[in-house]
Design a protein around this motif. Structure first.
Motif, PDB file in Angstrom:
ATOM      1  N   HIS A 166       0.856  -1.055  -0.343  1.00 32.83           N
ATOM      2  CA  HIS A 166       0.075   0.065  -0.158  1.00 32.83           C
ATOM      3  C   HIS A 166       1.035   0.979   0.365  1.00 32.83           C
ATOM      4  O   HIS A 166       1.792   1.472   0.712  1.00 32.83           O
ATOM      5  CB  HIS A 166      -1.336   0.162   1.357  1.00 32.83           C
ATOM      6  N   VAL A 178      -0.976  -1.018   9.038  1.00 34.32           N
ATOM      7  CA  VAL A 178      -0.426  -1.572  10.351  1.00 34.32           C
ATOM      8  C   VAL A 178      -0.526  -2.813   9.964  1.00 34.32           C
ATOM      9  O   VAL A 178      -1.058  -3.644   9.328  1.00 34.32           O
ATOM     10  CB  VAL A 178      -1.745  -1.731  11.192  1.00 34.32           C
ATOM     11  N   ASN A 192       3.253   9.722   7.365  1.00 34.18           N
ATOM     12  CA  ASN A 192       2.487   8.405   7.371  1.00 34.18           C
ATOM     13  C   ASN A 192       4.015   7.546   7.581  1.00 34.18           C
ATOM     14  O   ASN A 192       3.239   6.395   8.259  1.00 34.18           O
ATOM     15  CB  ASN A 192       1.866   7.971   6.020  1.00 34.18           C
ATOM     16  N   SER A 251       3.670   4.881  10.317  1.00 31.73           N
ATOM     17  CA  SER A 251       3.433   2.857  10.315  1.00 31.73           C
ATOM     18  C   SER A 251       4.935   2.495  10.229  1.00 31.73           C
ATOM     19  O   SER A 251       4.512   0.830   9.739  1.00 31.73           O
ATOM     20  CB  SER A 251       3.301   3.033   8.895  1.00 31.73           C
ATOM     21  N   GLY A 259       5.684   1.568   0.323  1.00 30.74           N
ATOM     22  CA  GLY A 259       5.003   0.553   0.907  1.00 30.74           C
ATOM     23  C   GLY A 259       5.152  -0.184   2.056  1.00 30.74           C
ATOM     24  O   GLY A 259       6.535  -1.110   1.593  1.00 30.74           O
ATOM     25  N   HIS A 260       4.977  -1.055   3.119  1.00 34.65           N
ATOM     26  CA  HIS A 260       5.399  -2.514   3.478  1.00 34.65           C
ATOM     27  C   HIS A 260       5.384  -3.397   2.596  1.00 34.65           C
ATOM     28  O   HIS A 260       4.308  -4.041   1.744  1.00 34.65           O
ATOM     29  CB  HIS A 260       4.326  -2.530   4.926  1.00 34.65           C
ATOM     30  N   ASP A 261       6.893  -4.021   2.553  1.00 37.45           N
ATOM     31  CA  ASP A 261       6.239  -5.151   1.070  1.00 37.45           C
ATOM     32  C   ASP A 261       5.395  -6.752   1.957  1.00 37.45           C
ATOM     33  O   ASP A 261       6.066  -7.000   2.724  1.00 37.45           O
ATOM     34  CB  ASP A 261       7.708  -5.505   0.778  1.00 37.45           C
ATOM     35  N   LEU A 262       5.037  -6.410   0.782  1.00 37.12           N
ATOM     36  CA  LEU A 262       3.519  -7.778   1.296  1.00 37.12           C
ATOM     37  C   LEU A 262       3.860  -8.976   0.748  1.00 37.12           C
ATOM     38  O   LEU A 262       2.913  -9.485   1.464  1.00 37.12           O
ATOM     39  CB  LEU A 262       2.495  -7.223   0.666  1.00 37.12           C
ATOM     40  N   THR A 306       1.076  -9.239   6.306  1.00 31.53           N
ATOM     41  CA  THR A 306      -0.198  -8.714   5.617  1.00 31.53           C
ATOM     42  C   THR A 306      -0.332  -6.747   5.834  1.00 31.53           C
ATOM     43  O   THR A 306       0.345  -6.618   7.476  1.00 31.53           O
ATOM     44  CB  THR A 306      -1.240  -9.580   6.251  1.00 31.53           C
ATOM     45  N   SER A 307      -1.388  -6.277   6.015  1.00 33.53           N
ATOM     46  CA  SER A 307      -1.372  -5.206   6.640  1.00 33.53           C
ATOM     47  C   SER A 307      -2.254  -4.212   6.095  1.00 33.53           C
ATOM     48  O   SER A 307      -3.728  -4.426   5.191  1.00 33.53           O
ATOM     49  CB  SER A 307      -0.543  -3.858   5.006  1.00 33.53           C
ATOM     50  N   VAL A 308      -2.836  -3.673   7.303  1.00 36.56           N
ATOM     51  CA  VAL A 308      -4.504  -3.128   7.472  1.00 36.56           C
ATOM     52  C   VAL A 308      -3.931  -1.832   7.378  1.00 36.56           C
ATOM     53  O   VAL A 308      -3.060  -1.205   7.722  1.00 36.56           O
ATOM     54  CB  VAL A 308      -5.050  -3.590   9.378  1.00 36.56           C
ATOM     55  N   PHE A 309      -4.818  -1.366   5.993  1.00 38.40           N
ATOM     56  CA  PHE A 309      -4.742   0.019   5.393  1.00 38.40           C
ATOM     57  C   PHE A 309      -5.534   1.423   5.718  1.00 38.40           C
ATOM     58  O   PHE A 309      -7.133   0.382   5.407  1.00 38.40           O
ATOM     59  CB  PHE A 309      -4.561   0.079   4.214  1.00 38.40           C
ATOM     60  N   THR A 310      -5.143   2.041   6.095  1.00 44.79           N
ATOM     61  CA  THR A 310      -6.457   3.452   6.996  1.00 44.79           C
ATOM     62  C   THR A 310      -5.769   4.584   5.696  1.00 44.79           C
ATOM     63  O   THR A 310      -4.857   5.175   6.035  1.00 44.79           O
ATOM     64  CB  THR A 310      -6.177   3.974   8.398  1.00 44.79           C
ATOM     65  N   ARG A 311      -6.961   4.849   4.525  1.00 41.54           N
ATOM     66  CA  ARG A 311      -6.863   5.453   3.823  1.00 41.54           C
ATOM     67  C   ARG A 311      -6.756   7.686   5.511  1.00 41.54           C
ATOM     68  O   ARG A 311      -7.285   7.154   6.084  1.00 41.54           O
ATOM     69  CB  ARG A 311      -7.832   5.867   3.137  1.00 41.54           C
ATOM     70  N   THR A 312      -5.876   9.230   4.511  1.00 42.57           N
ATOM     71  CA  THR A 312      -5.666   9.480   5.246  1.00 42.57           C
ATOM     72  C   THR A 312      -7.077  10.258   4.571  1.00 42.57           C
ATOM     73  O   THR A 312      -7.039  10.294   3.169  1.00 42.57           O
ATOM     74  CB  THR A 312      -4.530  10.411   4.565  1.00 42.57           C
TER      75      THR A 312
END
Lengths: 129, 129, 129, 129
Positions: C104, C112, D63, D67, D103-106, D110-116
């Motif tokens: 993302h 997170v 961000n 994160s 971004g975190h490399d999936l 896994t990641s939980v993404f929250t839109r700003t």
């Protein structure tokens, strides 16, 4: 906006034209292949081929028209344009690289380079982020 | 492993040598600049310069030694190597591009290309993931 | 072989499946846009959109299926595959990026991250030059 | 100007600050490694490591600070800055990537993404060619 670098074989004779506004354009098809090691066969084999339409503008277009021929090995860097099109009858996807630099790949031969008189091309119309 | 493409000016005379194992190597320093539009001054100005050490091996090294001179404009694609080094007395960071393809940038002139007799270089020793 | 990095909007709900050989695959369509400064209008405007099919395999495919949704902003790097196809009735060009890394884009939000138990995926079947 | 994409391990705790002009900046060191197949040993081994300083600005910097932690696996794309420096006492070369996306490399979790909240960052000061 994506930048991509491609090395491959010039597959068509470069076409050159000048638009009504006086913009020189040269374009051709480029085929890019690679080799991979197949462990089952324990030898190097051909991978698949990527196909691109390469387009050059202004001074680069003029120099490419005078230097690049079908069958040459070229290295090109530029902006990738991937567009879906539909003209009513047919539809498809066009994959084009608008070259910002291009040259014969010296992996495959030698070149004698002649500098064009140094004129700076007009700066681009739009600025990009 | 990072791949990078650089276009710039050959800043030093390319040095060529052959190792004891018979590996041809050619290297030189490359300076890459760019132009940017400064809106306060409302005109195009020079951005900053990136410096790289470009290294070529095998047939590419031989062809580069025979074709590339200080002052030429080159486009090169290859593997980026960024290493911190420390020899006891001094320390630093080296930034090198091991070229996989290279050619004179036709934005700056024309070239006459001569194909080397087609021999396929030995496949690489290691495979990379 | 070309590597490309794309940042854009996930345009379709990612589809996930496992092949008969047990290979997890996740894919979706990605739209990449950019902004450019139009000097005639003296303001920033939208450039054109590039469309890609993004494909992930193995552990990355599993994690993408569990983390990525339509509407997310993603950054992905991978191998570009541009193939002309013809199935007798219709023909076209497919443009696909086989992801080697994906996440993302934190330009658009926070995340997170939860580490999967550290298992090293089987090394690739073929070695590439 | 060179664009590069790097995937690797966050090697230092990201440092965050806001300049006197109100510009948020976050930076950290990133180590990028790769695996290669050594045919003499007939197994996969570690290649060498590339080291980069990654820098993010504005909303991305905020961000990332919220994160990204030391030990995370990150994929980042941005502008490469290679500068030789000399402060009188010492000299060296700095290698920095100014991130345009990250971004975190999936591949690694896994990641939980929250839109700003969707605000468009101010367009860049200068335009680049």
């Amino acid at each position: 906006m994506e930048t991509v670098s491609v090395t491959g074989l010039v597959a068509t004779t470069p076409r050159h034209l000048v638009t009504q506004d006086g913009l020189p354009i040269t374009s051709f098809r480029l085929a890019s292949s690679y080799r991979k090691f197949d462990r089952e066969q324990n030898k190097w084999v051909d991978g698949e081929t990527n196909w691109f339409t390469i387009t050059a503008f202004k001074q680069l277009a003029i120099n490419v028209a005078g230097s690049v021929n079908k069958g040459d090995r070229i290295t090109v860097t530029g902006t990738l344009r991937v567009r879906d099109w539909d003209n009513g009858e047919r539809s498809g996807t066009s994959v084009e690289v608008e070259a910002t630099s291009m040259g014969h790949d010296l992996t495959w031969g030698t070149s004698v380079f002649t500098r064009t008189v140094l004129v700076r091309d007009a700066e681009p119309e739009d600025e990009l982020v």
